[in-house]
Design an enzyme around this catalytic site. Structure first.
Site, PDB file in Angstrom:
ATOM      1  N   THR A  91       9.226  -8.385 -59.730  1.00 38.12           N
ATOM      2  CA  THR A  91       9.118  -8.167 -58.277  1.00 38.12           C
ATOM      3  C   THR A  91      10.510  -8.070 -57.662  1.00 38.12           C
ATOM      4  O   THR A  91      10.753  -7.277 -56.759  1.00 38.12           O
ATOM      5  CB  THR A  91       8.301  -9.310 -57.640  1.00 38.12           C
ATOM      6  OG1 THR A  91       6.986  -9.266 -58.190  1.00 38.12           O
ATOM      7  CG2 THR A  91       8.231  -9.207 -56.131  1.00 38.12           C
ATOM      8  N   TYR A 144      13.079 -16.845 -60.429  1.00 35.73           N
ATOM      9  CA  TYR A 144      13.214 -16.719 -58.974  1.00 35.73           C
ATOM     10  C   TYR A 144      14.694 -16.677 -58.576  1.00 35.73           C
ATOM     11  O   TYR A 144      15.121 -15.741 -57.899  1.00 35.73           O
ATOM     12  CB  TYR A 144      12.508 -17.901 -58.314  1.00 35.73           C
ATOM     13  CG  TYR A 144      12.485 -17.863 -56.804  1.00 35.73           C
ATOM     14  CD1 TYR A 144      11.604 -17.029 -56.122  1.00 35.73           C
ATOM     15  CD2 TYR A 144      13.332 -18.681 -56.046  1.00 35.73           C
ATOM     16  CE1 TYR A 144      11.568 -17.005 -54.731  1.00 35.73           C
ATOM     17  CE2 TYR A 144      13.301 -18.661 -54.662  1.00 35.73           C
ATOM     18  CZ  TYR A 144      12.416 -17.829 -54.005  1.00 35.73           C
ATOM     19  OH  TYR A 144      12.377 -17.810 -52.630  1.00 35.73           O
ATOM     20  N   THR A 174      11.954 -23.272 -45.251  1.00 34.13           N
ATOM     21  CA  THR A 174      11.295 -22.995 -43.972  1.00 34.13           C
ATOM     22  C   THR A 174       9.847 -23.474 -44.044  1.00 34.13           C
ATOM     23  O   THR A 174       9.214 -23.383 -45.101  1.00 34.13           O
ATOM     24  CB  THR A 174      11.384 -21.486 -43.683  1.00 34.13           C
ATOM     25  OG1 THR A 174      12.774 -21.151 -43.561  1.00 34.13           O
ATOM     26  CG2 THR A 174      10.674 -21.111 -42.393  1.00 34.13           C
TER      27      THR A 174
HETATM   28  P1  NAD Z   1       4.608 -16.592 -49.327  1.00 34.93           P
HETATM   29  O1  NAD Z   1       4.264 -16.820 -50.766  1.00 34.93           O
HETATM   30  O2  NAD Z   1       3.717 -17.169 -48.287  1.00 34.93           O
HETATM   31  O3  NAD Z   1       4.752 -15.038 -49.021  1.00 34.93           O
HETATM   32  C1  NAD Z   1       5.082 -14.073 -49.980  1.00 34.93           C
HETATM   33  C2  NAD Z   1       4.165 -12.873 -49.767  1.00 34.93           C
HETATM   34  O4  NAD Z   1       4.523 -11.833 -50.683  1.00 34.93           O
HETATM   35  C3  NAD Z   1       2.692 -13.205 -50.050  1.00 34.93           C
HETATM   36  O5  NAD Z   1       1.891 -12.686 -49.015  1.00 34.93           O
HETATM   37  C4  NAD Z   1       2.418 -12.514 -51.384  1.00 34.93           C
HETATM   38  O6  NAD Z   1       1.053 -12.188 -51.549  1.00 34.93           O
HETATM   39  C5  NAD Z   1       3.338 -11.320 -51.294  1.00 34.93           C
HETATM   40  N1  NAD Z   1       3.760 -10.778 -52.593  1.00 34.93           N
HETATM   41  C6  NAD Z   1       4.229 -11.459 -53.674  1.00 34.93           C
HETATM   42  N2  NAD Z   1       4.539 -10.601 -54.653  1.00 34.93           N
HETATM   43  C7  NAD Z   1       4.265  -9.345 -54.197  1.00 34.93           C
HETATM   44  C8  NAD Z   1       4.373  -8.045 -54.761  1.00 34.93           C
HETATM   45  N3  NAD Z   1       4.812  -7.870 -56.005  1.00 34.93           N
HETATM   46  N4  NAD Z   1       3.990  -6.988 -53.999  1.00 34.93           N
HETATM   47  C9  NAD Z   1       3.504  -7.154 -52.748  1.00 34.93           C
HETATM   48  N5  NAD Z   1       3.386  -8.383 -52.165  1.00 34.93           N
HETATM   49  C10 NAD Z   1       3.762  -9.456 -52.884  1.00 34.93           C
HETATM   50  O7  NAD Z   1       6.101 -17.113 -49.147  1.00 34.93           O
HETATM   51  P2  NAD Z   1       7.017 -17.211 -47.854  1.00 34.93           P
HETATM   52  O8  NAD Z   1       7.448 -18.605 -47.735  1.00 34.93           O
HETATM   53  O9  NAD Z   1       6.388 -16.536 -46.697  1.00 34.93           O
HETATM   54  O10 NAD Z   1       8.282 -16.372 -48.351  1.00 34.93           O
HETATM   55  C11 NAD Z   1       8.533 -15.040 -47.915  1.00 34.93           C
HETATM   56  C12 NAD Z   1       9.870 -14.576 -48.464  1.00 34.93           C
HETATM   57  O11 NAD Z   1      10.921 -15.441 -48.002  1.00 34.93           O
HETATM   58  C13 NAD Z   1       9.946 -14.582 -49.990  1.00 34.93           C
HETATM   59  O12 NAD Z   1      10.649 -13.444 -50.417  1.00 34.93           O
HETATM   60  C14 NAD Z   1      10.735 -15.840 -50.299  1.00 34.93           C
HETATM   61  O13 NAD Z   1      11.439 -15.725 -51.509  1.00 34.93           O
HETATM   62  C15 NAD Z   1      11.660 -15.920 -49.100  1.00 34.93           C
HETATM   63  N6  NAD Z   1      12.101 -17.304 -48.868  1.00 34.93           N
HETATM   64  C16 NAD Z   1      11.249 -18.244 -48.357  1.00 34.93           C
HETATM   65  C17 NAD Z   1      11.682 -19.563 -48.179  1.00 34.93           C
HETATM   66  C18 NAD Z   1      10.794 -20.630 -47.600  1.00 34.93           C
HETATM   67  O14 NAD Z   1      11.244 -21.770 -47.473  1.00 34.93           O
HETATM   68  N7  NAD Z   1       9.579 -20.363 -47.190  1.00 34.93           N
HETATM   69  C19 NAD Z   1      12.991 -19.902 -48.515  1.00 34.93           C
HETATM   70  C20 NAD Z   1      13.830 -18.922 -49.055  1.00 34.93           C
HETATM   71  C21 NAD Z   1      13.382 -17.618 -49.206  1.00 34.93           C
END
Ligand code: NAD
Ligand code: UDP
Length: 312
Positions: A91, A144, A174
């Protein structure tokens, strides 16, 4: 009005981002493979004519006419990104390449959701963007951490080689409403355990630290970066209040009036000991500062999970 693609838009952060971008008068294409996200997270947007939802996996190429791309597609919690580690790294390599090719052909600006995990188990504290990190390339978090590092490299190389208009945001932990209940992340785990008066599971001795950002603050920072000229990042966005995991457990027990007891479980390997963003670059370039105190953000998140548990 801009045509904006939000990949991972049905996930936790993505759903808040879609909501805010719609409020600002844009047309949103929300793309998701529903691995960790769900239609439920965005169903309140279905009545809005400017909202479209596409089921698609970014590992496959796609052609769309868009002005901006927020690339959030990637599972974010350790249990989910380790469930299919090869898929996670694909991904971040194939998926990000496809989104960059799309940005290139559509002449769109693309923002990559990177992460504080690029710093690994940091030796420099707090973490500044100039720190190159301390990441294990072969451990259980590597799919990751290294995936997101390669994603940053791809972004920079498409910028240097093809002039693609990029932005890189390094997101620190977050939390907020619409985190998945089974997500395994510390805030959702502790709140759900506390509300059910079940044992609160601390991994290790609870002395490891994290800094917790409420989702509204993060979304503001993301949109600010996307719309700032002459600055591509990478830039840290989060909240610089630092808490031990034991402190967090105690705060959540207090806020929920829970009778839960704290228990200690083994610390997963490569779990970072400390983490706190240096936010001076975000302040200087984006005028960004977090506004939501952790207790206020936790109260909103607790209210959300109370409703989720009532509906279950
Ligand atoms: P989340 O798991 O709720 O959201 C990720 C979304 O991506 C989900 O809806 C999932 O179904 C979709 N997804 C995953 N692989 C996919 C693919 N191959 N094709 C299409 N859709 C796909 O997580 P989140 O907390 O909302 O995180 C969102 C982004 O922010 C991510 O990229 C994550 O790495 C980044 N991030 C989040 C945090 C945090 O603390 N929440 C911290 C650092 C980075
Ligand atoms: N953690 C914990 N109990 C839980 C879930 C997580 O003690 O039920 C710890 C985890 O080991 C880590 C910290 O809380 O030290 C933050 O974990 P999370 O998965 O939320 O985020 P990340 O480690 O990716 O920053």
């Amino acid at each position: 009005m801009k045509n904006i693609l939000v990949t991972g838009g049905a996930g936790f952060i993505g759903s808040h981002l879609c909501e805010k971008l719609l409020e600002q008068g844009n047309h949103i294409i929300c793309l998701d493979n529903f691995f960790t996200g769900s239609r439920k997270n965005v169903e309140h947007l279905f009545d809005n004519r400017e909202f479209e939802l596409i089921r698609h996996d970014i590992i496959e190429p796609i052609i769309l006419e868009v002005d901006q791309i927020y690339n959030l597609a990637c599972p974010a919690s350790p249990i989910h990104y380790q469930y299919n580690a090869i898929k996670t790294i694909k991904t971040n390599v194939l998926g990000v390449t496809n989104m960059l090719d799309l940005a290139d052909s559509a002449k769109a600006r693309i923002l990559q959701a990177s992460t504080s995990e690029v710093y690994g188990d940091p030796i420099v504290h707090p973490q500044k963007e100039s720190y190159w990190g301390n990441v294990n390339p072969i451990g259980i978090r590597s799919c990751y951490d290294e995936g997101k590092r390669v994603a940053e490299t791809l972004m920079m190389d498409y910028n240097r080689q093809h002039n693609v208009d990029i932005r890189i945001i390094r997101i620190f932990n977050t939390y907020g409403p619409r985190m998945a209940q089974n997500d395994g992340r510390v805030v959702s785990n502790f709140i759900v355990q506390a509300l059910k008066n079940e044992d609160i599971t601390i991994y290790g001795d609870g002395s490891q630290t994290r800094s917790f950002c409420y989702v509204d603050d993060l979304v503001r920072g993301m949109i600010a970066l996307m719309n700032t000229e002459n600055f591509i990042g990478p830039v840290n966005v989060g909240n610089d209040g630092e808490y031990t995991i034991l402190d967090l457990a105690k705060i959540i027990i207090e806020l929920t009036n829970s009778s839960s007891k704290i228990i200690f479980k083994p610390l997963p390997s490569d779990d970072p000991c400390q983490r706190k963003p240096d936010l001076s670059l975000a302040k200087e370039k984006l005028g960004y500062a977090p506004t939501v105190h952790v207790k206020d953000g936790l109260l909103k998140t607790i209210e959300y999970f109370q409703n989720v548990l009532l509906d279950a």
